[in-house]
Design an enzyme around this catalytic site. Structure first.
Site: not given
Ligand code: NAP
Length: 490
Positions: A178, A389
């Site tokens: 996804k 962050e």
């Molecule tokens: P996010 O809101 O957590 O979304 C990430 C993914 O999770 C999206 O595909 C999102 O779907 C999905 N998601 C949202 N709610 C969910 C739920 N309840 N259950 C399952 N999946 C769910 O994060 P983001 O804003 O897209 O990305 C930024 C974050 O990712 C930052 O905190 C960043 O630090 C972190 N990140 C971490 C790494 C690492 O390697 N540690 C790398 C890159 C990014 P939707 O598209 O529908 O929202």
């Protein structure tokens, strides 16, 4: 100016080797212009269930396919990606906003994981362990775990998927992926390449849709034993709770709050050059970006001056224009969030030395979600901007009096993803690096991430790793067989 490429895929979920031409659509916008790029059909729970069923069926034969053959297919996906690098990069820039050069770097990075895990497929082997009782021995083997649910964010929409998919397929598992709702296009672009590489239908299912909906199905489905998420710490926590009743194995790559420690006497020209590259990479929307810059009091002003000079000169705009160094944020909400952190810090005593609003004079960028590259000084540990962050092009400087103090403050966060240490004395750099509670440290290096190494966070930044020889283990079950040893005839 580069152009948006003609699509080589269809804007539908990819299931069992074909487009699932059905479903409610959502618009994908170019964040630099707010122009619609495509209407993509999103999945409902029934379609996700169908994708999982197809993956379960396909995985049985894949697990029995010789590892070397699986590896060849995985490696070939990477090769095809590189063949189509320019089209993928242009699409990625249009969909995500990052400058074209950053998009090219992401395609190379994504391909490197297919190449790496294509080779690693052949290196999954068990061992024989002596039994403490006579005439028996233990056979330890690693088996593919089955179907894995993969969930990725929008900041590296191809590379975050590639890391998981390559390891998952190489291990002999099937992937139901996804991608983020904001960036499904490059993900769907991978489907025809996987088919061309010879990946049997059903092993890579791509299901664009809502995170809570798809994550909920993964968490409840008895045939999805592993879920791998890259996303925010809050999402990781929610998914963990949803997956708890089913005792799912989770691999979580979550948010960071990286300290960047500038040691006394560091070469400030070099530090400024590296820090600006790190902070401006993908407009600061990177989990490992520098979030808190600790600089000793003596070097503070000289470093701030160098950073301001570079931030003020950087060109902000549409990433398809190759002279642009900083693209937009992903959407207007992201700008509001970063803006509120900056405004609150300024209200609390921080000073903005630079807010580069050069893009505001460009009519073509009016509807885009741009944020001014900003340098803040007088940031303090207790400010929200130092505790959370900051997903934007904002550098906050915090001064310190002794290296011990810098390390202590750097570790005072629940996050533990990445850290950076810059200095001339490599012994001192290494001692500081070893004291940091993070999964990876770059010493005098702004981007240490490579396919060859395991990358993952500690504390609330995650569980498990991606890349390296360890990355494939996230998709393997350990099985032990205790077996009698037949007596050997002399
Ligand atoms: P996010 O809101 O957590 O979304 C990430 C993914 O999770 C999206 O595909 C999102 O779907 C999905 N998601 C949202 N709610 C969910 C739920 N309840 N259950 C399952 N999946 C769910 O994060 P983001 O804003 O897209 O990305 C930024 C974050 O990712 C930052 O905190 C960043 O630090 C972190 N990140 C971490 C790494 C690492 O390697 N540690 C790398 C890159 C990014 P939707 O598209 O529908 O929202």
């Amino acid at each position: 100016m580069k152009t948006v490429p003609k699509f080589w895929f269809e804007p539908y979920p990819w299931i069992d080797g074909d487009w699932h031409r059905d479903g409610v659509t959502t618009e994908v916008l170019n964040p630099a212009t707010a122009e619609p790029l495509a209407a993509v059909a999103v999945v409902d729970a029934a379609v996700v269930g169908r994708a999982i069923d197809g993956a379960v069926a396909a995985q049985r034969d894949w697990a029995r396919t010789p590892a070397a053959q699986r590896g060849r297919v995985v490696g070939e996906i990477g090769r095809l990606l590189l063949r189509q690098k320019d089209e993928f990069a242009r699409l990625l820039t249009a969909e995500q906003g990052k400058p074209y050069a950053h998009a090219v770097a992401e395609i190379d990075y994504a391909a490197s994981f297919f190449s790496w895990f294509g080779e690693e497929a052949r290196r999954v082997h068990g061992r024989i362990v002596p039994h403490p009782e006579p005439d028996r021995e233990f056979l330890i083997r690693y088996k593919p775990c089955g179907v894995a649910g993969l969930i990725t964010p929008w900041n590296f929409p191809l590379a975050q998927g590639a890391k998981k998919i390559a390891a998952c397929l190489a291990a002999g598992c099937a992937a139901v992926w996804k991608p983020a709702e904001a960036t499904p296009l490059v993900a769907l672009g991978l489907a025809p390449l996987a088919a061309e590489a010879g990946l049997p239908a059903g092993l890579l299912q791509i299901v664009p849709g809502s995170g809570p909906l798809v994550g909920g199905v993964f968490a409840e489905h008895p045939q999805v034993p592993v879920i791998s998420l890259t996303g925010s710490t809050a999402t990781g926590s929610t998914l963990m709770a949803a997956a708890a009743p089913g005792i799912k194995r989770l691999s979580l790559e979550l948010g960071g709050n990286a300290p960047f420690i500038v040691l006394p006497g560091a070469d400030l020209d070099f530090v400024a050059e590296q820090l600006v590259r790190l902070k401006l990479f993908v407009s600061g929307q990177v989990c490992v970006t520098a979030n808190r810059v600790f600089v000793d009091e003596a070097g503070h002003d000289a470093l701030a001056e160098r950073l301001v000079e570079r931030f003020a000169a950087a060109k902000v705009g549409n990433g398809l224009d190759e002279s642009v160094e900083i693209g937009p944020l992903i959407d207007g909400r992201a700008c509001e969030k970063v803006g509120s952190l900056v405004d609150e810090a300024i209200a609390d005593g921080a000073r903005a030395l630079c807010q580069n609003r050069g893009y505001e004079n460009d009519e073509s960028l009016r509807a885009g979600s741009f944020f001014p590259p900003t340098v803040l000084v007088d940031v303090r540990d207790e400010m929200r901007i130092a505790r959370e962050e900051v997903f934007g092009p904002v550098l906050g400087l915090l001064s310190y009096r002794g290296v011990g103090e810098a390390v202590r403050r750097a570790n005072e966060t629940p996050q533990g993803l990445a850290g950076y240490v810059y200095g001339r004395d490599l012994g001192e750099c290494r001692a500081v690096a070893e004291s940091l509670q993070v999964g990876i440290v770059g010493i005098n290096e702004w981007r240490p991430l490579k396919a060859e190494i395991p990358f993952g966070g500690v504390k609330q930044s995650g569980i498990g790793v991606e890349g390296g020889e360890e990355g494939i283990r996230e998709f393997l079950d350990t099985q032990v067989i205790s077996l009698p040893v037949p007596p050997l005839e002399p």
